[in-house]
Design an enzyme around this catalytic site. Structure first.
Site, PDB file in Angstrom:
ATOM      1  N   HIS A 200     -14.316 -45.400   0.367  1.00 24.88           N
ATOM      2  CA  HIS A 200     -13.396 -45.342   1.505  1.00 24.88           C
ATOM      3  C   HIS A 200     -12.812 -43.949   1.711  1.00 24.88           C
ATOM      4  O   HIS A 200     -12.284 -43.649   2.783  1.00 24.88           O
ATOM      5  CB  HIS A 200     -12.274 -46.384   1.353  1.00 24.88           C
ATOM      6  CG  HIS A 200     -11.245 -46.058   0.330  1.00 24.88           C
ATOM      7  ND1 HIS A 200     -11.249 -46.595  -0.941  1.00 24.88           N
ATOM      8  CD2 HIS A 200     -10.150 -45.266   0.377  1.00 24.88           C
ATOM      9  CE1 HIS A 200     -10.207 -46.154  -1.615  1.00 24.88           C
ATOM     10  NE2 HIS A 200      -9.527 -45.342  -0.837  1.00 24.88           N
ATOM     11  N   ASP A 230     -17.011 -50.133  -3.194  1.00 27.53           N
ATOM     12  CA  ASP A 230     -16.129 -48.995  -2.938  1.00 27.53           C
ATOM     13  C   ASP A 230     -16.465 -47.808  -3.834  1.00 27.53           C
ATOM     14  O   ASP A 230     -15.580 -47.102  -4.310  1.00 27.53           O
ATOM     15  CB  ASP A 230     -14.657 -49.387  -3.095  1.00 27.53           C
ATOM     16  CG  ASP A 230     -13.724 -48.404  -2.408  1.00 27.53           C
ATOM     17  OD1 ASP A 230     -14.200 -47.663  -1.523  1.00 27.53           O
ATOM     18  OD2 ASP A 230     -12.527 -48.359  -2.749  1.00 27.53           O
ATOM     19  N   SER A 306      -7.108 -42.214  -5.097  1.00 25.48           N
ATOM     20  CA  SER A 306      -8.354 -42.946  -4.904  1.00 25.48           C
ATOM     21  C   SER A 306      -9.559 -42.114  -5.320  1.00 25.48           C
ATOM     22  O   SER A 306      -9.736 -40.986  -4.847  1.00 25.48           O
ATOM     23  CB  SER A 306      -8.511 -43.340  -3.432  1.00 25.48           C
ATOM     24  OG  SER A 306      -7.555 -44.281  -3.062  1.00 25.48           O
TER      25      SER A 306
END
Length: 462
Positions: A200, A230, A306
Site C-alpha cells: 500500500h 500487502d 508501514s
C-alpha cells in the site's frame, strides 16, 4: 461486536425502506448518486485504507493455391565467370533489400507496429525469473539485558525511507511530481538491491524514490506487489547497503521483546525506534476473504512505519510493520473505539515467501471482491438487531463490491452458496479464478438484496 479489530458497525436500526425509496428496488443495493462510476478516491493517506468512497449511481436492475505452370524443357547449363556471378548475386541481393526496405515506404504499405504491453503484461515482465537468497548475517547481541540499543544500531543502516509519487508530464512545463504516500522499507538482498516494503506504500505511484540513512535519494524500480498480503518488492541498483538478518516468525512467542524501526510521518522522524513486546504471536485478521495471521505488538506503529522491520530480541527481523485502520469496537453510543498500543506486523516467513514469488514472477494473482469485513456474532446480532453475517467495514474503490453497489455497514448473509447467518466464515475467494462470477445476499437496514460479483485481481484495484 466481535473482537476483530475491523468492527465498524454504526448501530443503525433495521427499519425497512418506505415505498418508492431505495427499498423499492428489486434486488440490488441502492447506491449513492454523487460519484461517477469507478472513480477512485484522490486524497492520499498514510496507512492501508483511504476514507470510504461514495458509491456509483445505478438505476434499478442488476449490474450486470494457385495452380502451377507446365514443366519446361531443361536447357543446358552455362558456366559464367565467378566474378560475374558474384556481381549478379550482389545486384540481386541489393534489389531484394530495396524491395523489402524501400518499397513499403514508396507504396505506402504499413509496417508491423509493436503493440504497447498491457498493465498485466508489464507486471509480469517485471519479474526476473530468479530467486536469490534473501537476508543477511546477524550480529551477536552483547548486552542481553538491554538489547534494544544494539538492535537499533545493527538494523537502522539497512532501513530506508520510501515515497511514492504521481509524476505528470505537462506540455511546455517541467514534470510535476505529487507525493502520494510515504513509508519505510528494508534491504533484503545486498547484491541485487532488493527492498521489502508494504504494497500500500507504493501501489498508487508511478515514481518511487528511496532515501538512504545518509540522506541520499535514489529512484527505485518496482519489481512486484501483492495487495492481498500487502507485500511489495522494489529494487535500486548498486545501492551498497547490507541486508537485514531474517528471523523465524513461526517461533515468536507472546512477551518477547519487539523493536520497530521506521520513518514516522515520512522522513520527518527518520529511522525512529520504538520498543515494546509481542502481544499476540498469531492474531487472525480477515481481509477480503483472506485470513491473515499477524503479529500484534505494543511497540508503537505509526503512519510512516508501514513497511519497516519489526525486530526480535536476537536482532533478526520477525515481521513487516503495517499501519492500518483498526478499531477495537464501539461504545454504548455507537462511537468507534481505537486502541493505543495495538500494532500489527506481517510475519517475516510469509513476507519472504511472497517476496520470492514477486521476484520470480512480478505478481501473484489474487481473486476477490474488494472488501474488508468483520463477522457478526450471535450476541452482536441480537444487540444491534441485525442478522449474523459479514459486516462490510470498508469497500475498495473500483473493485467488484464497489461496482455492485456495496456500502459500509452492509451485512453479507450469504455468498458463493455459504450461509453466513449460521455462523460460517467467509469462503476463501482468492482460490477462485479472476473473472469468475459469485452471487451473494446482502442485508441493508431491514431489507435483503441479491448481488452478483465478477471477481477481479486485487493487485489491479485499490
Amino acid at each position: 461486536m466481535s473482537e476483530n479489530e475491523f468492527n465498524q458497525f454504526s448501530g443503525q436500526s433495521g427499519q425497512p425502506e418506505s415505498a418508492g425509496g431505495q427499498g423499492s428496488q428489486a434486488n440490488v443495493p441502492p447506491v449513492q448518486p454523487d460519484m461517477q462510476q469507478g472513480q477512485p478516491q484522490q486524497t492520499p493517506v498514510y496507512g492501508y485504507y483511504a476514507q470510504q468512497p461514495n458509491m456509483q449511481q445505478t438505476t434499478g436492475g442488476q449490474q450486470e493455391p494457385s495452380f502451377g505452370e507446365a514443366p519446361r524443357e531443361q536447357k543446358k547449363k552455362r558456366k559464367f565467370p565467378k566474378v560475374l556471378v558474384s556481381a549478379v548475386a550482389g545486384i540481386v541481393a541489393g534489389g531484394l533489400l530495396t524491395a523489402f526496405v524501400i518499397m513499403p515506404a514508396v507504396t505506402g504499405a504499413n509496417l508491423p507496429v509493436q503493440q504497447l504491453p498491457t498493465k498485466e503484461e508489464q507486471t509480469q515482465e517485471q519479474g526476473t525469473g530468479e530467486a536469490p537468497s534473501l537476508g543477511g548475517e546477524a550480529q551477536g547481541i552483547r548486552n542481553t539485558q538491554n538489547p534494544a540499543v544494539e538492535i537499533a544500531e545493527n538494523i537502522s543502516g539497512s532501513v530506508v525511507g520510501i515515497t511514492a509519487y504521481n509524476k505528470q508530464l505537462v506540455s511546455g512545463q517541467e514534470p510535476v511530481e505529487q507525493a502520494l504516500d510515504a513509508g519505510t522499507g528494508f534491504v533484503i538482498s545486498e547484491a541485487e538491491g532488493y527492498i521489502l516494503t508494504n504494497n500500500h506504500v507504493i501501489a498508487d505511484g508511478n515514481l518511487i524514490k528511496v532515501t538512504t540513512p545518509d540522506g541520499q535519494e535514489h529512484i527505485a524500480e518496482k519489481v512486484g506487489g501483492d495487495s492481498s498480503s500487502d507485500i511489495a518488492v522494489i529494487k535500486v541498483e548498486n545501492l551498497g547497503i547490507k541486508a537485514v538478518p531474517i528471523g523465524d516468525s513461526d517461533s515468536v512467542k507472546a512477551g518477547e521483546l519487539a523493536v520497530a524501526i521506521g520513518n514516522v510521518r515520512g522522513e520527518t522522524f527518520n529511522n525512529s525506534v520504538t520498543v515494546g513486546h509481542v502481544s499476540i504471536a498469531q492474531k487472525e485478521i480477515a481481509l477480503d476473504g483472506n485470513k491473515m495471521q499477524m503479529i500484534q505488538t505494543d511497540a508503537a506503529i505509526n503512519a510512516g512505519n508501514s513497511g519497516g522491520p519489526l525486530v526480535g530480541e536476537d536482532g533478526k527481523v520477525i515481521g513487516v510493520n503495517t499501519a492500518k485502520k483498526y478499531y477495537s469496537g464501539m461504545d454504548a453510543n455507537g462511537n468507534l473505539l481505537t486502541s493505543e498500543g495495538v500494532g500489527y506486523a506481517i510475519p517475516i516467513n510469509k513476507a519472504i515467501d511472497t517476496a520470492q514469488q514477486l521476484i520470480e514472477n512480478g505478481s501473484i494473482p489474487r481473486a476477490g471482491i474488494g472488501i474488508t469485513y468483520s463477522l457478526i456474532s450471535d450476541v452482536d446480532a441480537r444487540l444491534w438487531d441485525t442478522p449474523r453475517g459479514a459486516l462490510v467495514v470498508d469497500v475498495t474503490a473500483g473493485g467488484p463490491a464497489d461496482q455492485a453497489g456495496l456500502q459500509q455497514n452492509d451485512v453479507i448473509t450469504e455468498i458463493d452458496g455459504v450461509d453466513l447467518t449460521a455462523g460460517a466464515d467467509m469462503p476463501v475467494l482468492s482460490q477462485k479464478e479472476v473473472g469468475e462470477k459469485v452471487t451473494a445476499k446482502v442485508w441493508r437496514e431491514g431489507q435483503e438484496y441479491s448481488v452478483e460479483f465478477t471477481l477481479a485481481d486485487m493487485n489491479n484495484i485499490g
